[in-house]
Design an enzyme around this catalytic site. Structure first.
Site, mmCIF file in Angstrom:
data_model
loop_
_atom_site.group_PDB
_atom_site.id
_atom_site.type_symbol
_atom_site.label_atom_id
_atom_site.label_comp_id
_atom_site.label_asym_id
_atom_site.label_seq_id
_atom_site.Cartn_x
_atom_site.Cartn_y
_atom_site.Cartn_z
ATOM 1 N N ARG A 107 -1.584 10.887 18.975
ATOM 2 C CA ARG A 107 -2.084 9.991 20.021
ATOM 3 C C ARG A 107 -3.399 9.332 19.626
ATOM 4 O O ARG A 107 -4.272 9.944 19.030
ATOM 5 C CB ARG A 107 -2.295 10.779 21.326
ATOM 6 C CG ARG A 107 -1.033 11.368 21.917
ATOM 7 C CD ARG A 107 -1.340 12.021 23.259
ATOM 8 N NE ARG A 107 -2.331 13.067 23.150
ATOM 9 C CZ ARG A 107 -2.053 14.369 23.018
ATOM 10 N NH1 ARG A 107 -0.795 14.767 22.956
ATOM 11 N NH2 ARG A 107 -3.017 15.251 22.950
ATOM 12 N N HIS A 166 -0.652 -5.836 7.684
ATOM 13 C CA HIS A 166 -1.552 -6.919 7.265
ATOM 14 C C HIS A 166 -1.397 -8.155 8.155
ATOM 15 O O HIS A 166 -1.965 -9.190 7.824
ATOM 16 C CB HIS A 166 -1.231 -7.359 5.824
ATOM 17 C CG HIS A 166 -1.402 -6.291 4.796
ATOM 18 N ND1 HIS A 166 -1.143 -6.489 3.463
ATOM 19 C CD2 HIS A 166 -1.818 -5.009 4.897
ATOM 20 C CE1 HIS A 166 -1.380 -5.382 2.784
ATOM 21 N NE2 HIS A 166 -1.790 -4.466 3.648
ATOM 22 N N GLN A 226 -6.996 0.028 10.910
ATOM 23 C CA GLN A 226 -8.055 0.615 10.076
ATOM 24 C C GLN A 226 -9.183 -0.415 9.927
ATOM 25 O O GLN A 226 -8.981 -1.616 10.112
ATOM 26 C CB GLN A 226 -7.384 1.048 8.751
ATOM 27 C CG GLN A 226 -8.265 1.259 7.562
ATOM 28 C CD GLN A 226 -8.296 0.019 6.693
ATOM 29 O OE1 GLN A 226 -7.361 -0.767 6.674
ATOM 30 N NE2 GLN A 226 -9.391 -0.183 5.988
ATOM 31 N N PHE A 236 0.866 -1.183 0.000
ATOM 32 C CA PHE A 236 0.000 0.000 0.000
ATOM 33 C C PHE A 236 0.902 1.232 0.000
ATOM 34 O O PHE A 236 2.029 1.206 0.481
ATOM 35 C CB PHE A 236 -0.877 -0.036 1.260
ATOM 36 C CG PHE A 236 -1.782 1.150 1.420
ATOM 37 C CD1 PHE A 236 -2.783 1.408 0.502
ATOM 38 C CD2 PHE A 236 -1.641 2.011 2.506
ATOM 39 C CE1 PHE A 236 -3.629 2.503 0.659
ATOM 40 C CE2 PHE A 236 -2.485 3.099 2.670
ATOM 41 C CZ PHE A 236 -3.480 3.352 1.745
ATOM 42 N N TYR A 247 4.702 20.744 29.543
ATOM 43 C CA TYR A 247 4.942 21.772 28.519
ATOM 44 C C TYR A 247 6.420 21.891 28.159
ATOM 45 O O TYR A 247 6.899 22.952 27.795
ATOM 46 C CB TYR A 247 4.333 23.107 28.962
ATOM 47 C CG TYR A 247 2.814 23.056 28.858
ATOM 48 C CD1 TYR A 247 2.200 22.845 27.628
ATOM 49 C CD2 TYR A 247 2.014 23.163 29.988
ATOM 50 C CE1 TYR A 247 0.819 22.746 27.522
ATOM 51 C CE2 TYR A 247 0.633 23.072 29.893
ATOM 52 C CZ TYR A 247 0.042 22.854 28.648
ATOM 53 O OH TYR A 247 -1.324 22.748 28.539
ATOM 54 N N ARG A 267 7.220 15.431 23.511
ATOM 55 C CA ARG A 267 7.366 15.298 24.972
ATOM 56 C C ARG A 267 8.236 14.093 25.313
ATOM 57 O O ARG A 267 8.376 13.158 24.509
ATOM 58 C CB ARG A 267 6.000 15.116 25.639
ATOM 59 C CG ARG A 267 5.127 16.344 25.562
ATOM 60 C CD ARG A 267 3.873 16.168 26.431
ATOM 61 N NE ARG A 267 3.113 17.396 26.444
ATOM 62 C CZ ARG A 267 2.072 17.644 25.647
ATOM 63 N NH1 ARG A 267 1.656 16.736 24.798
ATOM 64 N NH2 ARG A 267 1.441 18.800 25.717
ATOM 65 N N ASP A 297 6.760 -3.246 8.085
ATOM 66 C CA ASP A 297 5.371 -2.804 7.962
ATOM 67 C C ASP A 297 4.494 -4.048 8.072
ATOM 68 O O ASP A 297 4.361 -4.834 7.132
ATOM 69 C CB ASP A 297 5.168 -2.091 6.618
ATOM 70 C CG ASP A 297 3.747 -1.559 6.448
ATOM 71 O OD1 ASP A 297 2.868 -1.966 7.228
ATOM 72 O OD2 ASP A 297 3.528 -0.756 5.524
ATOM 73 N N LYS A 320 -8.986 -4.059 8.628
ATOM 74 C CA LYS A 320 -7.870 -4.906 9.059
ATOM 75 C C LYS A 320 -8.333 -6.027 9.997
ATOM 76 O O LYS A 320 -9.444 -5.966 10.552
ATOM 77 C CB LYS A 320 -6.809 -4.047 9.752
ATOM 78 C CG LYS A 320 -6.147 -3.041 8.798
ATOM 79 C CD LYS A 320 -5.169 -3.709 7.884
ATOM 80 C CE LYS A 320 -4.832 -2.955 6.621
ATOM 81 N NZ LYS A 320 -4.626 -1.541 6.685
#
Ligand SMILES: Cc1ncc(COP(=O)(O)O)c(C=O)c1O
Length: 425
Positions: free
Chosen positions: A249, A177, A200, A103, A239, A232, A174, A203
């Site tokens: 996230r 799948h 997604q 993909f 901060y 962070r 990757d 999947k």
């Protein structure tokens, strides 16, 4: 109704969808979503401890499931790749070797971090990256190798890991799948420096949208954490930001769904695996009878094959006439959910062919500085990839493997039926 091809008005062999409806959900999903709702903690941002967060619990559970020490949940599989490439040290001007069968995200995530994807061909037996081709593509610019467990079948990790070690190049696998897939007893994503997943909707494990980065390395885990959390660092003031980075996230809603879905995955993987073994044996038998189909080669080092797309091969020489695409039409008419996977070699996409449009005035990152060379994708040719997409690949979607053996017999029966009527295609 006639007994002829459904394509020509005959009765389809599978009038109802095979397998089970996707996604599967029920009371556990509802209960966990309710917990999030009532807790008032709808984001993970301020809750670092795993026990305070559904995302944290999902990370821990998925890391254990895939045998990794660390996991960082992110917004999707594309951003998982971006975080992993950055953590692996990929910077502007570097090259990352990717297979041409995948993909688009495997390659576009490379561009997103300012580096240059270099396409290589795949092993025709498995459709995963050809490790010899990877070796031949290594240059002094290569900063990372990004193999893909295409369709869930693991690439040759022994060869790739040896290659990475020899050249001191990290591997980002990757595994979008390959939820549940194991190579020699270890989960993919935990075999290489970094591994990434997508959750997604379609999947084999889904949170609607979502992704995860796995690693066994403490330093890489801290980097990924920082890249997904606006720079962070854990246990430092909220901060205080250390690197330029986005907010990637995962939300607590997705964490809740992920936990409930993960509890289903062991059974789903076992069911898919048992059915796919049966189907592969059936396809071998059809091939033995002279029918032009064959399963993908399964290496004995593949100890578990969790999958998203299950491929088999249409052998045009045996059919002598009807094309793979005509076969696919006939198969779909019989009620089988089938396709070609992704439809063309990745480098054939307009994104790579129309460089002026894609890379704009500066040509960055594929032309000019800091690359110092020009990557011209219109000259790339990967013969196996081109042949596979044009004439051979057929894929079946994973929910079809969640039923009984009768469904596999229906698929085999549909292939046999189309073969018998091949003169009519
Ligand atoms: C091989 C591969 N890598 C990465 C991705 C990207 O995942 P996502 O859609 O979650 O961004 C996908 C998505 O289908 C994929 O198939």
């Amino acid at each position: 109704m006639t007994a002829g091809l459904a394509l020509h008005g005959g009765a389809p062999l599978a009038p109802q969808p095979l397998g089970r409806r996707w996604p599967e959900w029920g009371e556990p999903e509802r209960a966990l979503l309710n917990e999030v709702l009532q807790s008032g903690k709808w984001w993970r941002g301020a809750y670092q401890a795993a026990e305070d967060s559904k995302v944290g619990q999902f990370e821990g559970a998925f890391a254990r499931f895939q045998d990794a020490r660390h996991a960082v949940a992110v917004t999707n599989g594309t951003t998982a790749l971006e975080c992993a490439y950055r953590a692996a040290g990929v910077e502007a001007g570097d090259e990352v070797i990717v297979p041409a069968v995948t993909f688009v995200a495997t390659a576009t995530a490379v561009l997103q971090v300012g580096a240059v994807p270099v396409f290589v061909d795949v092993d025709p037996r498995t459709y995963t990256v050809d490790s010899d081709a990877v070796g031949a593509a290594i240059t002094d610019r290569t900063r990372c190798i990004a193999p893909v467990d295409y369709g869930g079948i693991p690439c040759d990790y022994d060869a790739l890991i040896a290659l990475g070690r020899r050249h001191d190049i990290p591997i980002v696998a990757d595994c979008a799948h390959a939820h549940g897939t194991q190579w020699k007893g270890t989960g993919v994503g935990a075999l290489t420096q970094l591994g990434t997943f997508s959750f997604q909707m379609g999947k084999a494990l889904t949170t609607g949208e979502g992704g995860m980065v796995l690693t066994n390395d403490d330093t890489l885990a801290a980097k990924v954490y920082s890249y997904h959390h606006i720079g962070r660092i854990k246990d430092r003031p909220f901060y205080e930001h250390h690197v330029p980075a986005s907010n990637l996230r995962m939300t607590e809603w997705q964490g809740a769904i992920g936990l409930a879905q993960l509890a289903r995955l062991e059974e789903q993987t076992a069911t898919r695996e048992a059915n796919s073994r049966y189907l592969a044996a059936g396809l071998e038998q059809l091939r033995g009878d002279g029918i032009g189909v064959a399963p993908i080669f399964r290496d004995e080092r593949v100890t578990r094959w969790g999958f998203y797309m299950w491929h088999f091969k249409f052998l045009p020489e045996a059919w002598r006439g009807p094309s793979r695409d005509q076969f696919l039409k006939a198969l779909r008419a019989e009620g089988i959910t089938a396709g070609t996977g992704h439809t063309q070699p990745l480098y054939k996409n307009p994104l790579f062919q129309d460089a002026e449009h894609a890379f704009g005035r500066t040509g960055f990152p594929v032309r000019g500085q800091p690359y110092g060379k020009t990557m011209d994708y219109s000259r790339v040719v990967c013969p196996q990839t081109e042949r596979i997409y044009a004439t051979e690949a057929v894929h079946l979607s994973h929910p079809q493997f969640l039923g009984g053996r009768g469904d596999m017999d229906t698929i085999l029966g549909a292939i046999e039926k189309i073969w018998r009527h091949r003169g009519e295609l």
